[in-house]
Structure formats: structure tokens, C-alpha cells
Design an enzyme around this catalytic site. Structure first.
Site, short mmCIF file in Angstrom:
data_model
loop_
_atom_site.label_atom_id
_atom_site.label_comp_id
_atom_site.label_asym_id
_atom_site.label_seq_id
_atom_site.Cartn_x
_atom_site.Cartn_y
_atom_site.Cartn_z
N ILE A 111 0.93 -1.14 -0.01
CA ILE A 111 0.05 -0.07 -0.01
C ILE A 111 0.92 1.23 -0.08
O ILE A 111 2.16 1.11 0.33
CB ILE A 111 -0.97 0.12 1.13
CG1 ILE A 111 -0.16 -0.09 2.60
CG2 ILE A 111 -2.06 -1.07 1.03
CD1 ILE A 111 -1.20 -0.05 3.75
N ASP A 112 0.29 2.51 -0.44
CA ASP A 112 1.06 3.51 -0.70
C ASP A 112 1.55 4.07 0.64
O ASP A 112 1.08 3.66 1.93
CB ASP A 112 0.39 4.53 -1.43
CG ASP A 112 -0.19 4.42 -2.64
OD1 ASP A 112 0.60 3.48 -3.24
OD2 ASP A 112 -1.10 4.83 -3.17
N LYS A 113 2.89 4.91 0.68
CA LYS A 113 3.51 5.37 1.89
C LYS A 113 2.52 5.99 2.73
O LYS A 113 2.50 5.93 4.00
CB LYS A 113 4.46 6.18 1.35
CG LYS A 113 5.30 7.06 2.49
CD LYS A 113 6.02 8.24 1.99
CE LYS A 113 6.60 9.13 3.22
NZ LYS A 113 7.15 10.08 2.70
#
Length: 302
Positions: free
Chosen positions: A136-138
């Protein structure tokens, strides 16, 4: 890595260093300027300077030496373990934490923390991404499943490919969504106008997002999104595509945001078949404080 790009009309008179930042994924402008200085980049076979302005029809070629392999170190970083056994770890990743090391983020990642906590992680993705089955994105918070051995890793990847993993997210989006339920079935690929973004594009990879409205606010909507596929930035791109970008999204949303440090997106629910026992496992975690604070703020405005 050796690649080429032919300059098209829309690129006319752009500085070559600026153009290459749009084309080359994960490369900074300073990196590209260094490549130009070292003559790793050629235009029609000739070395040029960073301020060279490209012309339509020119062929840009670049051959970048492979980076030195990262030395991934275990780091004593606190992480929230939701579940763990001999095969799988389920983690509640905080917003702001990168999942695995890269040239721009060599340390402080979830992988660095996991190596300290677990010691044994699957090796299928190599030394830089041990155990990582999906990302999942930062700036997205929430649940991730991590494989502790190669057998578990293969099983979890197969479930992702078969679309049998259940992944639900909560998101706060701009605007009032008129429908209570919806499905966005639109292919995603790299944005031809900005290579650092993804977009709905013809010929892109299949991408399907189901959503339902949880609550309406004055000019925002709280939604639950269920992923059928898992493309890069899928929910962010799909909600932007239907003109309801995520609140706080610096890449796909309005520039003026609501004091969130990144997009209002939380991986709330995760379900999968245990790779050893075959038992269905499902986990759920509440959104972080900045997410719930925004909901409270929007409720109090009503």
C-alpha cells in the site's frame, strides 16, 4: 538498463532533464542531471547538457548502470502486529511509512522493522522486499499480509491473482457521490502526460473497484472501496476518474487540502485463506486519528 524514447510534438522545446523526470520512473531530476553529465544519456547518439531543449522526432537513449544493491538492515522500529504465526504476519502499517527500501528510502521502512521483529521472511522477492506479497502507498494506512516463508508467499500471491483475497478500504473523497453503490471498471496504466502518475488509459491493465457510500457530508463523502484487482494507486486513480478524488491526495486531488499528511485512505479490512490450514482469516482495524479527526470535523460542520 538501456531504453529509448522518441520525442513527440507535446515534448517540443522541453528541457531534457525535465522530460526525463516525466519518463523515467522513480528517477529524480538531480539523478538525471548526473546521468547527463556522465554521458549516460544521448540525443541522436550525441551527449547533451541538462538544459538542452529537445525537438520533435529526436531519439533519446539512456543506458544507466545498475545501482549498487541495497544493504537491508533490521531496525528496531515499533510496528503494530495484528496477527502472526509460523507462516504469516498481518501488520497495521501507519501512514507515512514506506513498505520496502528503495534508492530514495534506504531505511525506516516496514521491511526494516519486520526484519528486526521476525528474522524469517520469504525470499521470493529478493533481499530488498523479503516477505512482501502486496503493497500500500506510503501515505495509506492499514492492513498488509506478509509471508514468512516461500510456500506461504506463493499461496498468498496465487490468491491475489485469483481475486479471492478480500480487501476493503475507507476513503474520504471530494464531492457528494449521487449513487449509494457503484463499480468502476476502467483500465489503468502510466499517464502518458505525466510518467510519474497512473491514469485510466486505453490498453491499460484491468482494474475494478467497487464502492459504497458510508456517509455524506456537505462537500465530501465517506466511502468504502473493495478492490477486485490491485493496480498501483488504483483507488486514487479510479476516484479521480469519476471526479471524486481523495481528500488530501497530493498527486491526484486538488492542491488545497484539509491538513492531512497524504490521502485519506485506510486499508480497513483484509481476508484470505491461510496458506497452511486453509482456514479463512479476516482482520479489521480502525482508521488512524487524523482520519477520524477529519470525519469529526466534517460532522461538526453539518
Amino acid at each position: 538498463m538501456s531504453e529509448q524514447y522518441q520525442v513527440v510534438e507535446r515534448d517540443q522545446s522541453k528541457r531534457i532533464d525535465k522530460l526525463l523526470t516525466e519518463i523515467v520512473e522513480d528517477a529524480s531530476r538531480s539523478q538525471i542531471q548526473s546521468w547527463l553529465k556522465d554521458k549516460f544519456v544521448l540525443v541522436d547518439g550525441e551527449a547533451v547538457k541538462s538544459n538542452y531543449k529537445v525537438q520533435e522526432g529526436e531519439l533519446i537513449s539512456w543506458s544507466i548502470p545498475e545501482p549498487e544493491p541495497l544493504e537491508i538492515k533490521a531496525e528496531d522500529i515499533p510496528i503494530e502486529i495484528v496477527y502472526e504465526d509460523e507462516d504469516v504476519v498481518v501488520v497495521n502499517k501507519p501512514s507515512g511509512m514506506v513498505v520496502h527500501p528503495s534508492a530514495g528510502h534506504p531505511s525506516g521502512t516496514l521491511v526494516n522493522a519486520l526484519l528486526f521483529h521476525c528474522k524469517d521472511l520469504s525470499g521470493i522477492n529478493g533481499v530488498e522486499r523479503p516477505g512482501i506479497v502486496h503493497r500500500i502507498d506510503k501515505d495509506t494506512s492499514g492492513l498488509l499480509m506478509v509471508a514468512k516463508n516461500d510456500k506461504a508467499h506463493r499461496s498468498l500471491v496465487e490468491q491475489l491473482q485469483n481475486k479471492s483475497v478480500e480487501r476493503k478500504y475507507e476513503a474520504i473523497v471530494h464531492g457528494m457521490i449521487a449513487h449509494e453503490y457503484g463499480t468502476i471498471d476502467a483500465p489503468i496504466g502510466r499517464d502518458p502526460k505525466d510518467r510519474q502518475k497512473m491514469a485510466v488509459v486505453e490498453g491499460g491493465r484491468e482494474a475494478v473497484t467497487h464502492f459504497r457510500v458510508l456517509k455524506h457530508f456537505q462537500d465530501f463523502t465517506l466511502v468504502e472501496c473493495k478492490l477486485e484487482t490491485g493496480r498501483t494507486h488504483q483507488i486514487r486513480v479510479h476516484m479521480r476518474y469519476i471526479n471524486h478524488p481523495l481528500a488530501g491526495d497530493p498527486k491526484y486531488g486538488p492542491r488545497k487540502t484539509w491538513g492531512l499528511d497524504g490521502q485519506a485512505l485506510h486499508a480497513k479490512s483484509l481476508g484470505f485463506e491461510h496458506p497452511r490450514t486453509g482456514e479463512w482469516k479476516k482482520f479489521e482495524v480502525e482508521p488512524p486519528k487524523d482520519f477520524t479527526d477529519m470525519i469529526t470535523f466534517l460532522e461538526n460542520r453539518e
